[in-house]
Design a protein around this motif. Sequence first.
Motif, PDB file in Angstrom:
ATOM      1  N   VAL A 158       0.860  -1.178   0.000  1.00  0.00           N
ATOM      2  CA  VAL A 158       0.000   0.000   0.000  1.00  0.00           C
ATOM      3  C   VAL A 158       0.897   1.229   0.000  1.00  0.00           C
ATOM      4  O   VAL A 158       1.789   1.361   0.843  1.00  0.00           O
ATOM      5  CB  VAL A 158      -0.934   0.014   1.232  1.00  0.00           C
ATOM      6  N   SER A 159       0.686   2.115  -0.975  1.00  0.00           N
ATOM      7  CA  SER A 159       1.554   3.286  -1.062  1.00  0.00           C
ATOM      8  C   SER A 159       0.806   4.478  -1.642  1.00  0.00           C
ATOM      9  O   SER A 159      -0.199   4.334  -2.330  1.00  0.00           O
ATOM     10  CB  SER A 159       2.795   2.987  -1.916  1.00  0.00           C
ATOM     11  N   VAL A 160       1.343   5.651  -1.348  1.00  0.00           N
ATOM     12  CA  VAL A 160       0.819   6.899  -1.908  1.00  0.00           C
ATOM     13  C   VAL A 160       1.326   7.050  -3.332  1.00  0.00           C
ATOM     14  O   VAL A 160       2.512   6.862  -3.614  1.00  0.00           O
ATOM     15  CB  VAL A 160       1.258   8.104  -1.059  1.00  0.00           C
ATOM     16  N   LEU A 161       0.418   7.367  -4.228  1.00  0.00           N
ATOM     17  CA  LEU A 161       0.752   7.730  -5.602  1.00  0.00           C
ATOM     18  C   LEU A 161       0.527   9.232  -5.712  1.00  0.00           C
ATOM     19  O   LEU A 161      -0.583   9.708  -5.466  1.00  0.00           O
ATOM     20  CB  LEU A 161      -0.145   6.972  -6.581  1.00  0.00           C
ATOM     21  N   GLN A 162       1.562   9.973  -6.068  1.00  0.00           N
ATOM     22  CA  GLN A 162       1.454  11.431  -6.104  1.00  0.00           C
ATOM     23  C   GLN A 162       2.236  11.997  -7.290  1.00  0.00           C
ATOM     24  O   GLN A 162       3.398  11.658  -7.506  1.00  0.00           O
ATOM     25  CB  GLN A 162       1.991  12.057  -4.809  1.00  0.00           C
ATOM     26  N   CYS A 163       1.598  12.870  -8.043  1.00  0.00           N
ATOM     27  CA  CYS A 163       2.258  13.556  -9.143  1.00  0.00           C
ATOM     28  C   CYS A 163       3.287  14.547  -8.593  1.00  0.00           C
ATOM     29  O   CYS A 163       3.069  15.171  -7.551  1.00  0.00           O
ATOM     30  CB  CYS A 163       1.227  14.285  -9.994  1.00  0.00           C
ATOM     31  N   SER A 164       4.383  14.702  -9.313  1.00  0.00           N
ATOM     32  CA  SER A 164       5.439  15.637  -8.896  1.00  0.00           C
ATOM     33  C   SER A 164       4.918  17.062  -8.757  1.00  0.00           C
ATOM     34  O   SER A 164       5.421  17.839  -7.938  1.00  0.00           O
ATOM     35  CB  SER A 164       6.579  15.633  -9.918  1.00  0.00           C
ATOM     36  N   GLY A 165       3.904  17.422  -9.560  1.00  0.00           N
ATOM     37  CA  GLY A 165       3.382  18.780  -9.551  1.00  0.00           C
ATOM     38  C   GLY A 165       2.210  18.995  -8.617  1.00  0.00           C
ATOM     39  O   GLY A 165       1.567  20.060  -8.675  1.00  0.00           O
ATOM     40  N   ASN A 166       1.904  18.026  -7.755  1.00  0.00           N
ATOM     41  CA  ASN A 166       0.797  18.220  -6.820  1.00  0.00           C
ATOM     42  C   ASN A 166       1.068  19.450  -5.951  1.00  0.00           C
ATOM     43  O   ASN A 166       2.128  19.550  -5.320  1.00  0.00           O
ATOM     44  CB  ASN A 166       0.638  16.979  -5.938  1.00  0.00           C
ATOM     45  N   GLY A 167       0.121  20.387  -5.936  1.00  0.00           N
ATOM     46  CA  GLY A 167       0.318  21.645  -5.226  1.00  0.00           C
ATOM     47  C   GLY A 167       0.861  22.762  -6.101  1.00  0.00           C
ATOM     48  O   GLY A 167       1.126  23.873  -5.620  1.00  0.00           O
ATOM     49  N   ARG A 168       0.985  22.516  -7.407  1.00  0.00           N
ATOM     50  CA  ARG A 168       1.553  23.520  -8.316  1.00  0.00           C
ATOM     51  C   ARG A 168       0.738  24.813  -8.332  1.00  0.00           C
ATOM     52  O   ARG A 168       1.293  25.910  -8.506  1.00  0.00           O
ATOM     53  CB  ARG A 168       1.635  22.941  -9.727  1.00  0.00           C
ATOM     54  N   LYS A 169      -0.565  24.695  -8.135  1.00  0.00           N
ATOM     55  CA  LYS A 169      -1.429  25.875  -8.199  1.00  0.00           C
ATOM     56  C   LYS A 169      -1.059  26.924  -7.149  1.00  0.00           C
ATOM     57  O   LYS A 169      -1.361  28.108  -7.307  1.00  0.00           O
ATOM     58  CB  LYS A 169      -2.890  25.470  -8.034  1.00  0.00           C
ATOM     59  N   PHE A 170      -0.380  26.515  -6.086  1.00  0.00           N
ATOM     60  CA  PHE A 170      -0.056  27.435  -5.003  1.00  0.00           C
ATOM     61  C   PHE A 170       1.200  28.265  -5.289  1.00  0.00           C
ATOM     62  O   PHE A 170       1.519  29.176  -4.523  1.00  0.00           O
ATOM     63  CB  PHE A 170       0.134  26.667  -3.698  1.00  0.00           C
ATOM     64  N   PHE A 171       1.936  27.946  -6.352  1.00  0.00           N
ATOM     65  CA  PHE A 171       3.144  28.714  -6.661  1.00  0.00           C
ATOM     66  C   PHE A 171       2.743  30.047  -7.293  1.00  0.00           C
ATOM     67  O   PHE A 171       2.025  30.080  -8.293  1.00  0.00           O
ATOM     68  CB  PHE A 171       4.048  27.937  -7.613  1.00  0.00           C
ATOM     69  N   PRO A 172       3.230  31.169  -6.761  1.00  0.00           N
ATOM     70  CA  PRO A 172       2.783  32.477  -7.243  1.00  0.00           C
ATOM     71  C   PRO A 172       3.327  32.861  -8.608  1.00  0.00           C
ATOM     72  O   PRO A 172       2.780  33.763  -9.253  1.00  0.00           O
ATOM     73  CB  PRO A 172       3.292  33.441  -6.167  1.00  0.00           C
ATOM     74  N   HIS A 173       4.384  32.207  -9.084  1.00  0.00           N
ATOM     75  CA  HIS A 173       4.975  32.634 -10.352  1.00  0.00           C
ATOM     76  C   HIS A 173       4.260  32.035 -11.560  1.00  0.00           C
ATOM     77  O   HIS A 173       4.618  32.324 -12.704  1.00  0.00           O
ATOM     78  CB  HIS A 173       6.469  32.271 -10.403  1.00  0.00           C
ATOM     79  N   GLY A 174       3.219  31.225 -11.327  1.00  0.00           N
ATOM     80  CA  GLY A 174       2.466  30.661 -12.434  1.00  0.00           C
ATOM     81  C   GLY A 174       3.228  29.583 -13.170  1.00  0.00           C
ATOM     82  O   GLY A 174       3.398  29.647 -14.397  1.00  0.00           O
ATOM     83  N   ALA A 175       3.707  28.600 -12.444  1.00  0.00           N
ATOM     84  CA  ALA A 175       4.465  27.498 -13.041  1.00  0.00           C
ATOM     85  C   ALA A 175       3.636  26.814 -14.124  1.00  0.00           C
ATOM     86  O   ALA A 175       2.443  26.574 -13.956  1.00  0.00           O
ATOM     87  CB  ALA A 175       4.858  26.489 -11.966  1.00  0.00           C
ATOM     88  N   SER A 176       4.271  26.518 -15.250  1.00  0.00           N
ATOM     89  CA  SER A 176       3.552  25.878 -16.343  1.00  0.00           C
ATOM     90  C   SER A 176       3.229  24.435 -15.996  1.00  0.00           C
ATOM     91  O   SER A 176       3.910  23.804 -15.191  1.00  0.00           O
ATOM     92  CB  SER A 176       4.388  25.929 -17.625  1.00  0.00           C
ATOM     93  N   GLY A 177       2.195  23.906 -16.614  1.00  0.00           N
ATOM     94  CA  GLY A 177       1.753  22.550 -16.326  1.00  0.00           C
ATOM     95  C   GLY A 177       0.385  22.559 -15.675  1.00  0.00           C
ATOM     96  O   GLY A 177      -0.193  23.618 -15.386  1.00  0.00           O
ATOM     97  N   THR A 178      -0.153  21.392 -15.442  1.00  0.00           N
ATOM     98  CA  THR A 178      -1.472  21.266 -14.825  1.00  0.00           C
ATOM     99  C   THR A 178      -1.493  21.946 -13.462  1.00  0.00           C
ATOM    100  O   THR A 178      -0.599  21.735 -12.641  1.00  0.00           O
ATOM    101  CB  THR A 178      -1.852  19.786 -14.673  1.00  0.00           C
ATOM    102  N   GLN A 179      -2.525  22.739 -13.216  1.00  0.00           N
ATOM    103  CA  GLN A 179      -2.623  23.499 -11.970  1.00  0.00           C
ATOM    104  C   GLN A 179      -3.279  22.662 -10.872  1.00  0.00           C
ATOM    105  O   GLN A 179      -4.384  22.932 -10.397  1.00  0.00           O
ATOM    106  CB  GLN A 179      -3.374  24.809 -12.213  1.00  0.00           C
ATOM    107  N   TRP A 180      -2.555  21.634 -10.463  1.00  0.00           N
ATOM    108  CA  TRP A 180      -3.028  20.765  -9.384  1.00  0.00           C
ATOM    109  C   TRP A 180      -3.110  21.530  -8.062  1.00  0.00           C
ATOM    110  O   TRP A 180      -2.239  22.336  -7.746  1.00  0.00           O
ATOM    111  CB  TRP A 180      -2.069  19.602  -9.181  1.00  0.00           C
TER     112      TRP A 180
END
Length: 408
Positions: free
Chosen positions: A137-159
Amino acid sequence: MNPTHNTSHPPASAEGPGSPQRRQLLLGGAGLAATAGLAGLAPRAWAQAAELPEYVGWKDAQALIMHSANTLETRRDAIGRGILTPSDQLFVRNNLSAPDSAIMASPDDWSLDILGTTRSQRFTLGQLKTLGVETVVSVLQCSGNGRKFFPHGASGTQWETGAAGCVAWTGVPLRELVRELGGVMEGMNYITGTGGETLPDGLDPKSIMVERSVPLAALEQALLAWEMNDEPLSLAHGGPLRLVIPGYFGVNNVKYLRQLAFTREQTDAKIQASGYRVRDLGVEGAPDQPSMWEMPVKSWITSPLQSAVAGRTLIYGVAFGGVHALSKVEVSVDGGERWAEARLLGPDLGRFAWRPFVLAAELATGEYRLVSRATDDQGQVQPRDRVDNERGYGHNGWQDHGVTLTVA
């Protein structure tokens, strides 16, 4: 030793939202159904109303936010009190379009080439199933999870928080397969997995293919998985066969696994050489930058998210230690000024699983800032702030993940 348990259950029925076997795995609670209306939620209203693509048509559309045909996020309020994320609510992230569903017609015929061992060999999935079996049993998590919180508008899905879930993987431990083949050849430093997606014509395969390398140390927990949540691995999640590296970010868990090689160097495929690298703002990706491998400790609140009635309030969330075991979770209702230790819910399903948590608080009328922070068994504490980086990777800062609650 890895926290795993052996299993010898027979093949499960076809995956679907109503499967009783999957529901039984939830260990105390299914995900909460989304109840918010569509008015005033234009982006999400479209996402919830849009018809899901055929390969994920069996999923619960009301529990998901559809960013694109290849990216579906689990709603924050869809995470329930159980440990395992229901398959029909689990997020989806594909770097390439999923292969044709015809590959699922006869999954045991799927083939995998093993290279870099004393004896190289091609196995069918049917043969792999005879070599050993384990459930992790393990956590599956995308590297960009939480990207929406970055103020500089990081490109990619806004998780936000929903590019993560906790699932049970069943398959053959890679270490068992290596023993069968006489061990890893001397001088090999990485495990390199290659996906079986169909590549577009006219492009350099290395520029688009999904091929990832992780340190050889991951051999101890790596799994070649053909089941997820006690059901055959679906096309949406990498079936018929997927490489699973518990404790590592999702990109390393290569879907539609066609080749597994032990290599001296990391692959030069773009997704590894310059992609999924942590770099400063405005800097191009390069092989000498940190790669998105091991996950850090993390937590967030899942309920309540906006409003509550004055009095006793139960504050829920999920937390995990990443590559290490979770030790404790603390919750604050005043934005991190004061902390109280939360109670972990359900059984401990191993160091790679997440734990739901709850804290009971007496809240008077007013506004509160709810935040949580987790600590792993190595004493590493979830930090307050994010680490700004160009692509918005690896965000585990507790401040950005907090929610503002109005109590009336």
